[in-house]
Design an enzyme around this catalytic site. Structure first.
Site, PDB file in Angstrom:
ATOM      1  N   GLU A 107       1.974  16.662  42.046  1.00 10.89           N
ATOM      2  CA  GLU A 107       3.394  16.735  42.426  1.00 10.89           C
ATOM      3  C   GLU A 107       4.220  16.957  41.169  1.00 10.89           C
ATOM      4  O   GLU A 107       3.996  16.295  40.158  1.00 10.89           O
ATOM      5  CB  GLU A 107       3.891  15.431  43.061  1.00 10.89           C
ATOM      6  CG  GLU A 107       3.432  15.182  44.450  1.00 10.89           C
ATOM      7  CD  GLU A 107       4.070  13.935  45.067  1.00 10.89           C
ATOM      8  OE1 GLU A 107       5.239  13.630  44.756  1.00 10.89           O
ATOM      9  OE2 GLU A 107       3.380  13.275  45.849  1.00 10.89           O
ATOM     10  N   GLU A 144       0.117   7.853  45.188  1.00 12.85           N
ATOM     11  CA  GLU A 144       0.899   6.975  44.299  1.00 12.85           C
ATOM     12  C   GLU A 144       0.593   5.503  44.548  1.00 12.85           C
ATOM     13  O   GLU A 144       1.467   4.722  44.958  1.00 12.85           O
ATOM     14  CB  GLU A 144       2.396   7.253  44.472  1.00 12.85           C
ATOM     15  CG  GLU A 144       2.783   8.655  44.031  1.00 12.85           C
ATOM     16  CD  GLU A 144       4.279   8.934  44.059  1.00 12.85           C
ATOM     17  OE1 GLU A 144       4.988   8.284  44.833  1.00 12.85           O
ATOM     18  OE2 GLU A 144       4.730   9.824  43.315  1.00 12.85           O
TER      19      GLU A 144
HETATM   20  C1  BG6 Z   1       6.777  11.059  45.361  1.00 17.23           C
HETATM   21  C2  BG6 Z   1       6.155  11.070  46.719  1.00 17.23           C
HETATM   22  O1  BG6 Z   1       7.113   9.753  45.088  1.00 17.23           O
HETATM   23  O2  BG6 Z   1       7.976  11.775  45.155  1.00 17.23           O
HETATM   24  C3  BG6 Z   1       6.644  12.147  47.661  1.00 17.23           C
HETATM   25  O3  BG6 Z   1       4.753  11.079  46.649  1.00 17.23           O
HETATM   26  C4  BG6 Z   1       8.129  12.350  47.459  1.00 17.23           C
HETATM   27  O4  BG6 Z   1       6.304  11.764  48.963  1.00 17.23           O
HETATM   28  C5  BG6 Z   1       8.356  12.810  46.028  1.00 17.23           C
HETATM   29  O5  BG6 Z   1       8.713  13.203  48.377  1.00 17.23           O
HETATM   30  C6  BG6 Z   1       9.795  13.183  45.723  1.00 17.23           C
HETATM   31  O6  BG6 Z   1      10.636  12.149  46.072  1.00 17.23           O
HETATM   32  P1  BG6 Z   1      11.900  12.379  47.013  1.00 17.23           P
HETATM   33  O7  BG6 Z   1      12.486  11.026  47.200  1.00 17.23           O
HETATM   34  O8  BG6 Z   1      12.794  13.294  46.266  1.00 17.23           O
HETATM   35  O9  BG6 Z   1      11.384  12.959  48.266  1.00 17.23           O
END
Ligand code: BG6
Length: 475
Positions: free
Chosen positions: A373, A179
């Site tokens: 993701e 990111e």
């Molecule tokens: C993304 C990141 O921003 O979102 C991850 O690359 C992160 O590291 C994921 O865990 C989900 O966000 P969160 O705050 O729910 O863990």
């Protein structure tokens, strides 16, 4: 029809959110270790509050996380049972170079990942490796000021040479920075930045970003030189911006907000700073520290594919619109979209927005996309055997896989694969909680670090297994 043959289905994690073992086998301290649970976390993430060591007033979830450092064989076996074709993980830089600026790497750190990659191959799982996922050795912050300093490009180059050489034949898919656009929103995590009083924050962030872009281009070049089989991708926190209304001011704001995020990927995927960005800098009176040869180098070393995370679409409002409500989202708040449902953490749920995002990225870059993701952070309540019937997660994921299939099948978007976020429960990056779970595998650990760390497949485990076995047809 449907997903192409060889589509890489799998799951994703990041070192600091799952490994633990923060001080074993010579590992050095990193920025991600000293980010605590609780109210101070957010100002640290955004670089507003300096916090470069541990203290007794806070709990630091990354120190032990889910202790994957000592459980990886068991965890990867479970990924194998689900039929994963790929597993996205990140390297903890400070395991390989504990301080970041050493000449020679730490053999124990290299060995750890070698074992891990071999464990993946045992189950036919192709590793997809993020070189840095929000982590930067603390020493590089205290001594050099993080990515503001151009010397970090050299230290990163040293790191990637070691990785590409050592893992030749074991890893062929690489992501340079997780990111990368998070530098603008969470600069301590994105680039190891903290700010002095009165410092020009925009200058610091854009400078750090220029250095990361150079480092990313270097990694791409070196990866291809060391092994022509290597495929290197950039990675953005993705999602389209909707205008709140058809007011021209809202539409223009959506256009401009999207450009904030795109400019970095424009450089990585197309090789040039876009004019709109250069004009913005001019208006802000910011001069980037571009040296002779930088621009040609960026142009010559663009990525092979574009990867991104997708959780929720975003909404923009023009300067004349002050009637809206805000909701939390991926690190930064967003205007609330009244047409969408939200997760327990307020993140809005928008499968069609996923299809729109896939299309807009493909239209813009014309490179294969990799969704690295996506998922639902939710509270899970296990029964007395530790089993979670997470139908809500299955429902969320089925809708997103369906939307992705539409993008591929109906719109012709070219894709390499899909790794759902937090395939095994891990620490939340945004909040530091364990309670915010994304996994197909439940891990017995709570927000305060209590629990046996026992792993138990949830209902979604078998659901995802069936999705993979049917190459995405059976959701
Ligand atoms: C993304 C990141 O921003 O979102 C991850 O690359 C992160 O590291 C994921 O865990 C989900 O966000 P969160 O705050 O729910 O863990």
């Amino acid at each position: 029809m449907g997903f192409p043959k060889g589509f890489l289905w799998g799951g994703a994690t990041a070192a600091n959110q799952c490994e633990g073992g923060y001080d074993v086998d010579g590992r050095g301290l990193a920025n991600v270790d000293v980010v605590p649970l609780g109210k101070d976390r957010f100002p640290i993430i955004t670089g507003e509050m300096k916090h470069l060591s541990f203290d007794d007033d806070h709990f630091y979830p990354a120190k032990e996380a889910i202790d994957m450092y000592h459980h990886f064989k068991e965890d990867i076996k479970l990924f194998g049972e689900m039929g994963f074709k790929t597993y996205r993980l990140s390297i903890a830089w400070s395991r390989i170079f504990p301080k970041g600026d050493e000449k020679e790497p730490n053999e124990a750190g290299l060995k750890f990942y070698e074992e891990l990659f071999k464990a993946c191959h045992k189950y036919g799982i192709e590793p997809l490796v993020t070189i840095t996922h929000f982590d930067c050795p603390i020493h590089l912050i205290t001594e050099y000021g993080g990515w503001k300093n151009r010397k970090l490009v050299d230290f990163y180059e040293n790191l990637v040479r070691v990785l590409f050489t050592r893992y030749k034949g074991l890893v062929k898919y690489w992501l340079t920075f997780n990111e990368i656009n998070m530098i603008l929103h969470a600069p301590f995590m994105g680039a190891g930045l903290t700010f002095e009083d009165g410092e020009d924050k925009d200058l610091a962030k854009y400078t750090a970003a220029h250095h990361e872009l150079l480092a990313s281009a270097k990694a791409t070049k070196i990866a291809h030189e060391i092994d022509p089989e290597n495929q290197v991708g950039c990675m953005m926190a993705g999602a389209v911006y909707y205008p709140y209304s058809c007011r021209p001011g809202d539409v223009w704001a959506a256009y401009e907000d999207a450009r904030d995020e795109y400019y970095l990927i424009d450089v990585q995927a197309r090789g040039e700073y876009p004019n709109y960005f250069l004009k913005r800098l001019e208006r802000k009176g910011i001069q980037l520290p571009i040296e002779d040869g930088d621009l040609d180098f960026l142009k010559a070393n663009t990525v092979d594919f574009v990867s991104f995370s997708y959780y929720a679409t975003r909404v923009s409002i023009g300067a004349d619109n002050d009637e809206v409500e805000f909701t939390p989202s991926n690190i930064f708040d967003s205007v609330k979209n009244p047409y969408l449902a939200s997760s327990e953490w307020g993140w809005q749920i928008d499968p069609l927005g996923f299809r729109t995002t896939l299309n807009s990225l493909y239209d813009r870059y014309q490179k294969p996309l990799f969704v690295v993701e996506n998922g639902l952070g939710a509270v899970d309540t296990p029964d007395e055997n530790g089993y979670v019937a997470d139908d809500y997660r299955i429902d969320y994921m089925a809708q997103h896989v369906d939307a992705m299939r539409d993008a591929v099948e109906l719109d012709g978007v070219e894709m390499l694969g899909y790794t759902s976020w937090g395939c095994i429960d891990l620490v939340s990056a945004g909040t530091g909680e364990m309670k915010k779970r994304y996994g197909f595998i439940y891990v017995d650990r709570d927000n305060d670090g209590n629990g046996t760390l026992k792993r138990t497949p949830k209902k979604s485990f078998n659901w995802y297994k069936q999705v993979i076995a049917s190459n995405g047809a059976d959701t």
